[in-house]
Design an enzyme around this catalytic site. Structure first.
Site, PDB file in Angstrom:
ATOM      1  N   ASP A   1      -2.346  -5.011  -0.122  1.00 19.71           N
ATOM      2  CA  ASP A   1      -1.983  -6.289   0.482  1.00 19.71           C
ATOM      3  C   ASP A   1      -2.790  -6.607   1.740  1.00 19.71           C
ATOM      4  O   ASP A   1      -3.205  -7.761   1.942  1.00 19.71           O
ATOM      5  CB  ASP A   1      -0.479  -6.358   0.762  1.00 19.71           C
TER       6      ASP A   1
ATOM      7  N   GLN B   1       0.814  -1.209   0.000  1.00 19.01           N
ATOM      8  CA  GLN B   1       0.000   0.000   0.000  1.00 19.01           C
ATOM      9  C   GLN B   1       0.859   1.275   0.000  1.00 19.01           C
ATOM     10  O   GLN B   1       2.044   1.251   0.313  1.00 19.01           O
ATOM     11  CB  GLN B   1      -0.910   0.009   1.223  1.00 19.01           C
ATOM     12  N   HIS B   2       0.204   2.364  -0.364  1.00 21.88           N
ATOM     13  CA  HIS B   2       0.674   3.745  -0.174  1.00 21.88           C
ATOM     14  C   HIS B   2       1.783   4.220  -1.120  1.00 21.88           C
ATOM     15  O   HIS B   2       1.994   5.420  -1.222  1.00 21.88           O
ATOM     16  CB  HIS B   2       1.181   3.974   1.258  1.00 21.88           C
TER      17      HIS B   2
END
Length: 492
Positions: free
Chosen positions: A246, A85-86
């Site tokens: 994820d 992520q991110h």
């Protein structure tokens, strides 16, 4: 193997590597597994990766999984990607990356996160819109860092993507994300299920640079492009799901969601440590990330930056095997080697206290385990409250923790979490739950079924139940008192 045996592929593109599983669509049996590594660079707070390497690793891992499964390419019905992520990926001319991706654990954007929080009017304003307060991990803070430190790259960016978005686009040719991964950007409004125009304006980010948001991570967004089909050795008829982040995929793999378990806490022990649950309640706790789940529910999550990798570093420094540990006793370790996200101490370093001449090095390693596990478990009560539950209710307090991630396979990790939580643990038998969750999304894209129902039928979240042990209150309070006394002066 006859083509009539339908197979789906789930891809876990994580920080350190890509893993792909080839799964029997009907039974969930893992027929093949492929892996390929990633390279992470950077010193200090910087953590970056070449996005092109993710695609190369995906191709290598998928080909290896299909080869190990011994299945005909025509049997593959669907594919989905779950990604770290991110991460911020900026693309320019020719849809090529302008620079390496800024990863989730890059903490250079901490000042931008704090400034953004203030610009909107404080944490509550962000919680009301996005369900989360900006921290260094969030994509919005990374974009703001890019605007301030590399404005030429920000101005040249024609497209902004998350890691999983980029890979899904390489597979399908469609610029698409899902609510789960989008909710980790801090420019997506979880209350509205769309990008927030006011936040995009605050960030100087044109919505045209962003991918469309599919209804769920299981939405079929197309088939394989000719280039992707050729690279993977698969037919273009393979259904490509929107995919997700994820953590959202792990929830699907565990059977968490509207068609499965709601309000059941999970602890994941990997490079980062996380605690999360699927719930119908929209969370609004500044200590948690108020994510959306891949199936339309919510996924409140507490995340720490320092978990298995940090403890392994202590084992290396001490010259010990990672399992050669004893309880910390009077020794306390706060293993915040990469800064910390929860608690929000992005400039933190590790802290070791309580050493004596008689201290056994194995107890120092055990204290590192305890410090990492404490930091993850400390977010648990807030998580339960975010689900609308009373953490003090015996029925809630005794609800089993599902323990996943690489650490769940380690005896010392399991023993430490049992001792500090005082809860029963369910340790799923299946490995690669992120990839299996992605495979369930792929199956749903190919068949139209609910992905959580698919994973529940596969039984991927089932495993052994370990009974509770008495909670080690003494160790818990000792670590808590050190953290309270050290924050922030001794940690920054």
């Amino acid at each position: 193997m006859p083509v009539s045996r339908s197979v789906v592929i789930g891809v876990d593109s994580s920080t350190q590597s890509t893993k792909a599983v080839a799964v029997d669509t009907a039974t969930g049996e893992v027929l093949g597994l492929g892996r390929a590594p990633h390279t992470v660079t950077g010193t200090g707070g910087a953590r970056e990766s070449d996005p092109g390497q993710w695609w190369t690793a995906l191709v290598t891992a998928v080909r290896a999984a299909v080869r190990e499964a011994g299945t005909a390419p025509e049997a593959v019905a669907g594919i989905a990607v779950a990604g770290q992520q991110h991460g911020l990926v900026v693309l320019g001319a020719g849809h090529r990356p302008l620079r390496p991706a800024l990863l989730w654990n890059d903490t250079r954007s901490a000042p931008q996160a704090a400034a953004l929080t203030d610009l909107l009017g404080g944490p509550r304003a962000w919680l009301d819109r996005t369900g989360s307060v900006p921290v260094a991990s969030m994509t919005a803070a990374k974009w703001q860092w890019l605007r301030e430190h590399e404005p030429h790259h920000a101005e040249a960016a024609t497209a902004v993507r998350l890691p999983h978005d980029l890979l899904t686009e390489r597979l399908s040719g469609e610029a698409v994300t899902d609510p789960g991964d989008a909710s980790g950007t801090c420019w997506y409004a979880t209350a509205d299920g769309a990008y927030d125009p006011a936040l995009l304006d605050l960030l100087g980010l044109d919505a045209a640079r962003l991918p469309a948001v599919a209804p769920t991570g299981a939405t079929r967004v197309g088939g394989l492009t000719a280039a992707a089909a050729d690279a993977l050795g698969l037919p273009r008829t393979v259904a490509v799901a929107a995919g997700t982040g994820d953590n959202m995929a792990a929830a699907v793999g565990l059977g968490l969601g509207a068609a499965g378990l709601l309000d059941h806490p999970v602890v994941s022990l990997g490079t980062s440590g996380t605690v999360f649950a699927a719930t119908r309640t929209r969370p609004a706790d500044p200590a948690l990330a108020g994510f959306a789940a891949a199936d339309g529910t919510h996924l409140p999550l507490g995340c720490t930056l320092n978990c298995t990798l940090a403890v392994d570093r202590f084992a290396g420094l001490l010259g010990l095997d990672r399992e050669d540990a004893l309880p910390g006793g009077g020794t306390v370790v706060l293993p915040y080697l990469d800064g910390e996200r929860t608690p929000d101490l992005p400039a933190a370093s590790g802290l070791l206290t309580g050493l004596r001449h008689t201290t056994d090095p194995r107890a120092v390693l055990g204290a590192a385990y305890e410090g990492a596990a404490f930091t993850v478990l400390r977010a648990l009560d807030g998580l339960l409250a975010a689900c609308g539950l009373d953490p003090a209710d015996p029925a809630v307090r005794d609800r089993p923790l599902r323990l996943i991630g690489g650490g769940a396979r380690g005896r010392t990790w399991t023993d430490t979490v049992r001792r500090l939580s005082g809860r029963p643990l369910v340790v799923p038998a299946a490995g690669e739950l992120v990839a299996l969750g992605a495979a369930a999304l792929a199956a749903a894209a190919a068949t139209g079924e609910d992905p959580v129902a698919v994973a529940t039928a596969w039984g991927t979240g089932e495993g052994d139940t370990l009974p509770p042990v008495a909670r080690d209150e003494e160790t818990w309070h000792r670590i808590e008192s050190v953290l309270t006394a050290a924050t922030p002066a001794l940690l920054s």
